[in-house]
Design a protein around this motif. Structure first.
Motif, PDB file in Angstrom:
ATOM      1  N   ASP A  38       0.873  -1.166   0.000  1.00 44.72           N
ATOM      2  CA  ASP A  38       0.000   0.000   0.000  1.00 44.72           C
ATOM      3  C   ASP A  38       0.914   1.221   0.000  1.00 44.72           C
ATOM      4  O   ASP A  38       1.473   1.580   1.036  1.00 44.72           O
TER       5      ASP A  38
ATOM      6  N   GLN B 211      -1.151   4.588  -3.550  1.00 46.19           N
ATOM      7  CA  GLN B 211      -1.554   4.642  -4.955  1.00 46.19           C
ATOM      8  C   GLN B 211      -2.986   5.126  -5.065  1.00 46.19           C
ATOM      9  O   GLN B 211      -3.815   4.802  -4.226  1.00 46.19           O
ATOM     10  N   ARG B 212      -3.262   5.908  -6.097  1.00 46.68           N
ATOM     11  CA  ARG B 212      -4.634   6.394  -6.243  1.00 46.68           C
ATOM     12  C   ARG B 212      -5.566   5.251  -6.602  1.00 46.68           C
ATOM     13  O   ARG B 212      -6.762   5.317  -6.346  1.00 46.68           O
ATOM     14  N   HIS B 213      -5.020   4.200  -7.173  1.00 48.30           N
ATOM     15  CA  HIS B 213      -5.847   3.033  -7.482  1.00 48.30           C
ATOM     16  C   HIS B 213      -5.838   2.067  -6.289  1.00 48.30           C
ATOM     17  O   HIS B 213      -5.471   0.914  -6.386  1.00 48.30           O
ATOM     18  N   LYS B 214      -6.290   2.575  -5.139  1.00 51.44           N
ATOM     19  CA  LYS B 214      -6.269   1.834  -3.887  1.00 51.44           C
ATOM     20  C   LYS B 214      -7.197   0.626  -3.922  1.00 51.44           C
ATOM     21  O   LYS B 214      -7.021  -0.321  -3.154  1.00 51.44           O
ATOM     22  N   VAL B 215      -8.159   0.667  -4.820  1.00 54.36           N
ATOM     23  CA  VAL B 215      -9.104  -0.434  -4.980  1.00 54.36           C
ATOM     24  C   VAL B 215      -8.347  -1.741  -5.251  1.00 54.36           C
ATOM     25  O   VAL B 215      -8.804  -2.823  -4.909  1.00 54.36           O
ATOM     26  N   GLU B 216      -7.129  -1.601  -5.794  1.00 55.85           N
ATOM     27  CA  GLU B 216      -6.228  -2.748  -6.001  1.00 55.85           C
ATOM     28  C   GLU B 216      -6.034  -3.593  -4.756  1.00 55.85           C
ATOM     29  O   GLU B 216      -5.895  -4.807  -4.836  1.00 55.85           O
TER      30      GLU B 216
ATOM     31  N   TYR C 274      -5.534   2.820 -13.602  1.00 56.45           N
ATOM     32  CA  TYR C 274      -4.740   3.731 -12.778  1.00 56.45           C
ATOM     33  C   TYR C 274      -5.594   4.755 -12.029  1.00 56.45           C
ATOM     34  O   TYR C 274      -5.114   5.444 -11.144  1.00 56.45           O
ATOM     35  N   ASN C 275      -6.853   4.890 -12.433  1.00 57.73           N
ATOM     36  CA  ASN C 275      -7.650   5.984 -11.875  1.00 57.73           C
ATOM     37  C   ASN C 275      -8.371   5.651 -10.573  1.00 57.73           C
ATOM     38  O   ASN C 275      -8.812   6.553  -9.868  1.00 57.73           O
ATOM     39  N   GLY C 276      -8.498   4.362 -10.288  1.00 55.47           N
ATOM     40  CA  GLY C 276      -8.903   3.974  -8.943  1.00 55.47           C
ATOM     41  C   GLY C 276     -10.377   4.036  -8.619  1.00 55.47           C
ATOM     42  O   GLY C 276     -10.745   3.954  -7.461  1.00 55.47           O
ATOM     43  N   GLN C 277     -11.254   4.182  -9.617  1.00 54.30           N
ATOM     44  CA  GLN C 277     -12.673   4.067  -9.297  1.00 54.30           C
ATOM     45  C   GLN C 277     -13.047   2.595  -9.209  1.00 54.30           C
ATOM     46  O   GLN C 277     -12.256   1.728  -9.566  1.00 54.30           O
TER      47      GLN C 277
END
Ligand SMILES: [Zn+2]
Length: 233
Positions: free
Chosen positions: A39, A42-47, A201-204
């Motif tokens: 962690d 990253q803006r794509h935290k949904v990862e 990359y956008n994390g939605q």
């Protein structure tokens, strides 16, 4: 061989398509899987949630490590960690860049990841660390190049007890020379759970479909003649 303890591998798992394919490949190679996820703000935290689901899918949630590297966000300097730098929209001509290092490169990221994964590997007795770097699609990233990986492997041998004792760990980069379509074909053959992955990359919650990473993924599925199972906006 039955009398031996199963061989082990640490897998650097982002929850994306490439690292999840590495889970499938390492399992097919007969490894017990020890996933590690970072962690790093990253803006794509949904990862991170995707990574947890992938680890659970492979039945190794109990040994899945999620390690905070929040200081990378404090440093910034990448479109993935710095809100003031936009993720390129590849449908816009001005956002396309040639050959230079992309703004989505995170300074020092894979060097940090491999260092920490080395520590987990040594503690768990793993003989290999898998990282889903790719030298074709990510040729602009200095820390995805084979020469970088080989040097880190040398350092791992010098830095660890197992290295000193003559059985150094290896870094496995099975995807390094594969196209996205080749990666996806092999993953489909190995029943890799792509429905649990994200690449955006956008994390939605739903992938954007236009960032560099979404584009590569969609093109890969199209070339592989497969349907991407995740939803897009
Ligand atoms: Zn996207």
């Amino acid at each position: 061989m039955q009398t031996n303890q199963a061989k082990r591998a640490v897998i650097i798992l982002s929850g994306g398509l490439d690292s999840t394919t590495c889970m499938g490949i390492a399992q097919a190679e007969g490894y017990d899987l020890f996933p590690i996820t970072f962690d790093y703000g990253q803006r794509h935290k949904v990862e991170l949630e995707n990574a947890r689901q992938v680890a659970a899918h492979y039945g190794v949630a109990d040994r899945h490590k999620v390690i905070s590297l929040g200081f990378l966000k404090e440093f910034g300097g990448s479109a993935l960690t710095d809100e003031s730098i936009d993720v390129p929209d590849m449908t816009k001509e001005q956002d396309k860049s040639e050959s230079e290092v992309p703004v989505t490169y995170v300074p020092g990221r894979n060097l940090l990841f491999l260092s920490i994964a080395t520590s987990y590997a040594e503690v768990t007795g793993a003989e290999a660390v898998y990282i889903g770097v790719n030298a074709l699609d990510y040729s602009g990233y200095p820390d995805c190049r084979p020469e970088f990986i080989h040097k880190v492997e040398e350092v791992m041998a010098l830095a660890t007890r197992v290295g000193v004792e003559g059985v150094p760990m290896r870094i496995e980069t099975p995807l390094s020379e594969w196209t996205k379509a080749q990666i996806i074909r092999e993953g489909m053959r190995l029943n890799v759970p792509y429905h649990l992955t994200t690449s955006c990359y956008n994390g939605q919650k739903e992938a954007c479909g236009v960032c560099d990473s979404c584009r590569l993924r969609l093109k890969g599925f199209a070339e592989a003649g497969e349907k991407d199972p995740i939803p897009y906006i």
